[in-house]
Design an enzyme around this catalytic site. Structure first.
Site, PDB file in Angstrom:
ATOM      1  N   ARG A  47      13.240 -17.325  -7.171  1.00  0.00           N
ATOM      2  CA  ARG A  47      13.821 -17.076  -8.112  1.00  0.00           C
ATOM      3  C   ARG A  47      14.101 -18.676  -8.894  1.00  0.00           C
ATOM      4  NH1 ARG A  47      15.289 -11.293  -6.646  1.00  0.00           N
ATOM      5  NH2 ARG A  47      16.144 -12.644  -4.863  1.00  0.00           N
ATOM      6  N   GLU A 131       2.486 -11.943  12.488  1.00  0.00           N
ATOM      7  CA  GLU A 131       2.908 -11.876  13.621  1.00  0.00           C
ATOM      8  C   GLU A 131       4.667 -11.080  12.805  1.00  0.00           C
ATOM      9  OE1 GLU A 131       4.148 -11.055  16.286  1.00  0.00           O
ATOM     10  OE2 GLU A 131       2.055 -11.722  16.824  1.00  0.00           O
ATOM     11  N   GLY A 136      10.985  -8.533  14.551  1.00  0.00           N
ATOM     12  CA  GLY A 136      10.887 -10.100  14.010  1.00  0.00           C
ATOM     13  C   GLY A 136      10.235 -11.091  14.832  1.00  0.00           C
ATOM     14  N   ASP A 203      10.952   1.419   6.837  1.00  0.00           N
ATOM     15  CA  ASP A 203      10.826   0.066   7.736  1.00  0.00           C
ATOM     16  C   ASP A 203      10.003   0.170   9.059  1.00  0.00           C
ATOM     17  OD1 ASP A 203      10.825  -3.311   7.422  1.00  0.00           O
ATOM     18  OD2 ASP A 203      11.997  -2.391   9.428  1.00  0.00           O
ATOM     19  N   LYS A 207       6.087  -0.915  10.079  1.00  0.00           N
ATOM     20  CA  LYS A 207       5.517  -1.444  12.085  1.00  0.00           C
ATOM     21  C   LYS A 207       4.543  -0.687  12.398  1.00  0.00           C
ATOM     22  CE  LYS A 207      10.201  -3.912  10.944  1.00  0.00           C
ATOM     23  NZ  LYS A 207      11.905  -4.168  11.222  1.00  0.00           N
ATOM     24  N   GLY A 304      16.562 -11.470  11.478  1.00  0.00           N
ATOM     25  CA  GLY A 304      17.271 -12.123  10.717  1.00  0.00           C
ATOM     26  C   GLY A 304      16.239 -14.045  10.881  1.00  0.00           C
TER      27      GLY A 304
HETATM   28  P1  NDP Z   1      15.176 -12.618   1.170  1.00  0.00           P
HETATM   29  O1  NDP Z   1      15.694 -11.836  -0.282  1.00  0.00           O
HETATM   30  O2  NDP Z   1      16.211 -13.236   1.919  1.00  0.00           O
HETATM   31  O3  NDP Z   1      14.625 -13.757  -0.048  1.00  0.00           O
HETATM   32  C1  NDP Z   1      13.058 -13.210  -0.783  1.00  0.00           C
HETATM   33  C2  NDP Z   1      12.768 -14.635  -1.371  1.00  0.00           C
HETATM   34  O4  NDP Z   1      11.262 -14.454  -2.748  1.00  0.00           O
HETATM   35  C3  NDP Z   1      14.114 -15.911  -1.824  1.00  0.00           C
HETATM   36  O5  NDP Z   1      13.974 -16.825  -1.941  1.00  0.00           O
HETATM   37  C4  NDP Z   1      13.986 -15.191  -3.963  1.00  0.00           C
HETATM   38  O6  NDP Z   1      13.927 -16.561  -4.320  1.00  0.00           O
HETATM   39  C5  NDP Z   1      12.341 -15.263  -3.769  1.00  0.00           C
HETATM   40  N1  NDP Z   1      12.137 -13.694  -4.634  1.00  0.00           N
HETATM   41  C6  NDP Z   1      12.386 -12.795  -5.338  1.00  0.00           C
HETATM   42  N2  NDP Z   1      11.429 -12.753  -6.173  1.00  0.00           N
HETATM   43  C7  NDP Z   1      10.778 -13.186  -6.679  1.00  0.00           C
HETATM   44  C8  NDP Z   1      10.196 -13.460  -7.270  1.00  0.00           C
HETATM   45  N3  NDP Z   1       9.553 -12.575  -8.594  1.00  0.00           N
HETATM   46  N4  NDP Z   1       9.644 -14.966  -7.474  1.00  0.00           N
HETATM   47  C9  NDP Z   1       8.894 -15.920  -6.771  1.00  0.00           C
HETATM   48  N5  NDP Z   1      10.118 -15.675  -6.312  1.00  0.00           N
HETATM   49  C10 NDP Z   1      10.840 -14.727  -5.462  1.00  0.00           C
HETATM   50  O7  NDP Z   1      14.262 -11.572   1.831  1.00  0.00           O
HETATM   51  P2  NDP Z   1      14.013 -12.382   2.765  1.00  0.00           P
HETATM   52  O8  NDP Z   1      13.720 -12.931   3.429  1.00  0.00           O
HETATM   53  O9  NDP Z   1      15.185 -10.964   3.834  1.00  0.00           O
HETATM   54  O10 NDP Z   1      12.426 -11.259   3.324  1.00  0.00           O
HETATM   55  C11 NDP Z   1      11.004 -11.363   2.820  1.00  0.00           C
HETATM   56  C12 NDP Z   1      10.433 -11.341   3.414  1.00  0.00           C
HETATM   57  O11 NDP Z   1      10.319 -11.243   5.538  1.00  0.00           O
HETATM   58  C13 NDP Z   1      10.100  -9.399   3.235  1.00  0.00           C
HETATM   59  O12 NDP Z   1       8.823  -8.583   3.302  1.00  0.00           O
HETATM   60  C14 NDP Z   1      11.275  -9.192   4.844  1.00  0.00           C
HETATM   61  O13 NDP Z   1      10.569  -7.434   4.676  1.00  0.00           O
HETATM   62  C15 NDP Z   1      10.555  -9.518   5.539  1.00  0.00           C
HETATM   63  N6  NDP Z   1      11.523  -9.821   7.186  1.00  0.00           N
HETATM   64  C16 NDP Z   1      12.680  -9.973   7.159  1.00  0.00           C
HETATM   65  C17 NDP Z   1      12.991 -10.082   7.686  1.00  0.00           C
HETATM   66  C18 NDP Z   1      14.788 -10.188   8.153  1.00  0.00           C
HETATM   67  O14 NDP Z   1      15.309 -10.350   8.565  1.00  0.00           O
HETATM   68  N7  NDP Z   1      15.087 -10.577   6.810  1.00  0.00           N
HETATM   69  C19 NDP Z   1      13.120 -10.003   9.341  1.00  0.00           C
HETATM   70  C20 NDP Z   1      11.108 -10.158   8.811  1.00  0.00           C
HETATM   71  C21 NDP Z   1      10.407  -9.802   8.079  1.00  0.00           C
HETATM   72  P3  NDP Z   1      15.684 -16.656  -4.512  1.00  0.00           P
HETATM   73  O15 NDP Z   1      15.901 -17.341  -3.906  1.00  0.00           O
HETATM   74  O16 NDP Z   1      15.484 -17.483  -5.889  1.00  0.00           O
HETATM   75  O17 NDP Z   1      16.593 -15.407  -4.874  1.00  0.00           O
HETATM   76  N1  HSE Z   2      15.051  -5.071   8.124  1.00  0.00           N
HETATM   77  C1  HSE Z   2      14.065  -4.777   9.211  1.00  0.00           C
HETATM   78  C2  HSE Z   2      14.744  -5.204  10.556  1.00  0.00           C
HETATM   79  C3  HSE Z   2      13.955  -6.615   9.354  1.00  0.00           C
HETATM   80  O1  HSE Z   2      16.298  -4.874   9.977  1.00  0.00           O
HETATM   81  O2  HSE Z   2      14.576  -4.907  11.328  1.00  0.00           O
HETATM   82  C4  HSE Z   2      13.109  -7.361  10.250  1.00  0.00           C
HETATM   83  O3  HSE Z   2      11.833  -6.962  10.571  1.00  0.00           O
END
Ligand code: NDP
Ligand code: HSE
Length: 436
Positions: A47, A131, A136, A203, A207, A304
């Site tokens: 974004r 994966e 994670g 969540d 999984k 993380g």
């Molecule tokens: P974040 O909110 O940190 O990051 C989301 C990213 O997506 C940001 O870079 C954001 O852009 C971008 N984004 C959001 N909306 C749009 C859009 N409409 N168009 C283009 N880009 C967009 O999420 P996470 O990294 O935490 O999570 C990402 C995925 O990974 C999710 O599916 C989550 O469930 C999964 N996940 C997360 C874990 C974690 O520990 N956080 C662990 C395992 C899985 P911008 O940077 O500009 O805001």
């Molecule tokens: N929100 C998720 C958790 C991220 O706390 O386990 C990892 O999938």
């Protein structure tokens, strides 16, 4: 080593996307030695374009429009790290339509639309690897899809949500309130964009749904999972559990039975001597029981930036290595060949068999215990142990631990108990698992 790098289109550069960029950049040489070619991010969708440009520099194409990334002819692999199941679904389906392999960390997407996505990928001979979507950094998908293929899996149970495990640990070990612990989990990047997904067990159920498919070769059926989170968990139950020799953990449990498959997420009393009881903070652990291997345990950071990126990059290396392989001989998405999936039913919660912890407040007078014991006996529930704690001058809290019972029978007993005139609270019911 091949001279042509693998070109990656990164959708999302947040916690996981940013971590993926970091790992790909700092370990580039080591990764190329393993993959047989270098892996380069060629395009990014976010974004906040300016923020992304500051991170990735001028050589990477940056856009707000994910479709622009997905449709670029130079991209070999689309990595979906945006989250949610609307835009992510559209982008993943279009990536497959464009002939790109997909790597995603998005368990919500796959738990709801996995069957459609895997079918589309199969039709095109493309890989969809995920994966990072479960536990994670732990390579649990790899273990289930490849390492345990010899086994008839009997059951698995896991701490598969880092946020809730972190909250429970912080409340118990540091005396933090629920709200304080959740705020810390959000600050550390563990929580979902909507943290109720973590706290209410959704969540973990996403999984678990994927793990059950990998374990038993059944289609992805998130809508059949039983889901109970930790938001209603009372501090006093954590205290009583301790006194009884247990710790409360949010577990995802799936078990093969003769008549179907149990699929459930709920707070669970785990004996303190089990390894799962000692898993603290954002760590995850999954115990898998196979008929040949017996019990196995997988432990590591469940959420993380860098741990999750570790799993994303491992998938990228797998695609880079296998891209040229005959699609018919690639590892199947859900461990079983698509035409060998079975439709074993998911059992309703009333058919689940478990031990139970029941707590209720009653008037402390003669005959109360006898009446309660009668109801439990009438419903075929055998009491394993019980204790009573006075509450004020006239009342007492009674805590029962049952032997194994059918959940439907426990429901019936609770309904009957609730109508007794001397019962002064709702009956709290938690499930107890021996994990043996
Ligand atoms: P974040 O909110 O940190 O990051 C989301 C990213 O997506 C940001 O870079 C954001 O852009 C971008 N984004 C959001 N909306 C749009 C859009 N409409 N168009 C283009 N880009 C967009 O999420 P996470 O990294 O935490 O999570 C990402 C995925 O990974 C999710 O599916 C989550 O469930 C999964 N996940 C997360 C874990 C974690 O520990 N956080 C662990 C395992 C899985 P911008 O940077 O500009 O805001
Ligand atoms: N929100 C998720 C958790 C991220 O706390 O386990 C990892 O999938």
């Amino acid at each position: 080593m091949s001279s042509r790098p693998v070109k990656v289109g990164l959708l999302g550069l947040g916690v996981v996307g940013g971590g993926t960029w970091k790992v790909l950049t700092r370990n580039a040489e080591e990764i190329a030695r393993r993959a047989g070619r270098s892996i380069e991010v060629a395009a990014v969708a976010v974004r906040d374009v300016e923020k992304a440009r500051r991170l990735v520099g001028g050589d990477v194409f940056v856009t707000r429009d994910g479709l622009e990334v997905v449709r670029r002819p130079d991209i070999d692999i689309v990595v979906e790290l945006i989250g949610g199941d609307t835009l992510a679904r559209e982008l993943v389906m279009e990536a497959l339509n464009q002939g790109k392999h997909v790597v995603t960390a998005n368990k919500a997407l796959l738990a709801k639309h996995g069957n459609e996505i895997f079918a589309a990928a199969h039709a095109k001979g493309l890989m969809v690897l995920f994966e990072a979507a479960v536990a994670g950094g732990i390579p649990i998908i790899k273990a289930m899809r490849e390492g345990l293929t010899a086994n008839r899996i009997q059951w698995l149970a896991g701490i598969i949500n880092g946020t809730t495990n972190f909250i429970l640990s912080e409340m118990r070990l540091r005396g933090l309130s629920f709200a304080e612990a959740l705020a810390d989990a959000q600050r550390l990047g563990y929580a979902e964009a909507d943290p109720t997904f973590d706290v209410e067990g959704v969540d973990a159920a996403h999984k678990l749904t994927l793990l059950a498919s990998l374990a038993f070769g059944i289609p992805v059926q998130f809508d059949k999972a039983y889901i109970e989170g930790i938001s209603h968990l009372a501090g006093e139950d954590m205290g009583h559990a301790k006194r009884l020799g247990y710790r409360i953990k949010l577990l995802g449990i799936t078990r093969r039975r003769e008549d179907g498959i149990e699929l459930r997420v709920h707070p669970t009393l785990v004996p303190v001597e089990r390894v799962l009881a000692s898993v603290e903070g954002a760590m995850n652990a999954v115990q898998v029981y196979g008929d040949a291997v017996g019990g196995t345990l997988y432990y590591g950071q469940g959420a993380g930036e860098l741990p999750t990126a570790s799993a994303v990059v491992a998938d990228l290396v797998d695609v880079a290595r296998l891209q040229a392989a005959d699609p018919e001989h690639q590892v199947p998405y859900l461990a079983f060949q698509p035409d060998a999936m079975v439709d074993t039913p998911i059992l309703p919660m009333s058919e689940v068999v478990s031990s139970y912890y029941l707590r209720l407040r009653v008037e402390d007078r003669p005959g109360v215990l006898a009446d309660l014991a009668h109801i439990l006996a009438d419903c075929s529930i055998s009491i394993g142990s019980m204790f009573q704690e006075p509450h004020g001058a006239d009342d007492a809290d009674i805590i029962f631990l049952s032997h194994q019972a059918r959940e439907g029978d426990v429901d019936q007993a609770i309904q009957k108990i609730q109508t007794l005139p001397f019962v002064k609270s709702e009956v709290t019911r938690l499930r107890v698992e021996s994990l043996l």
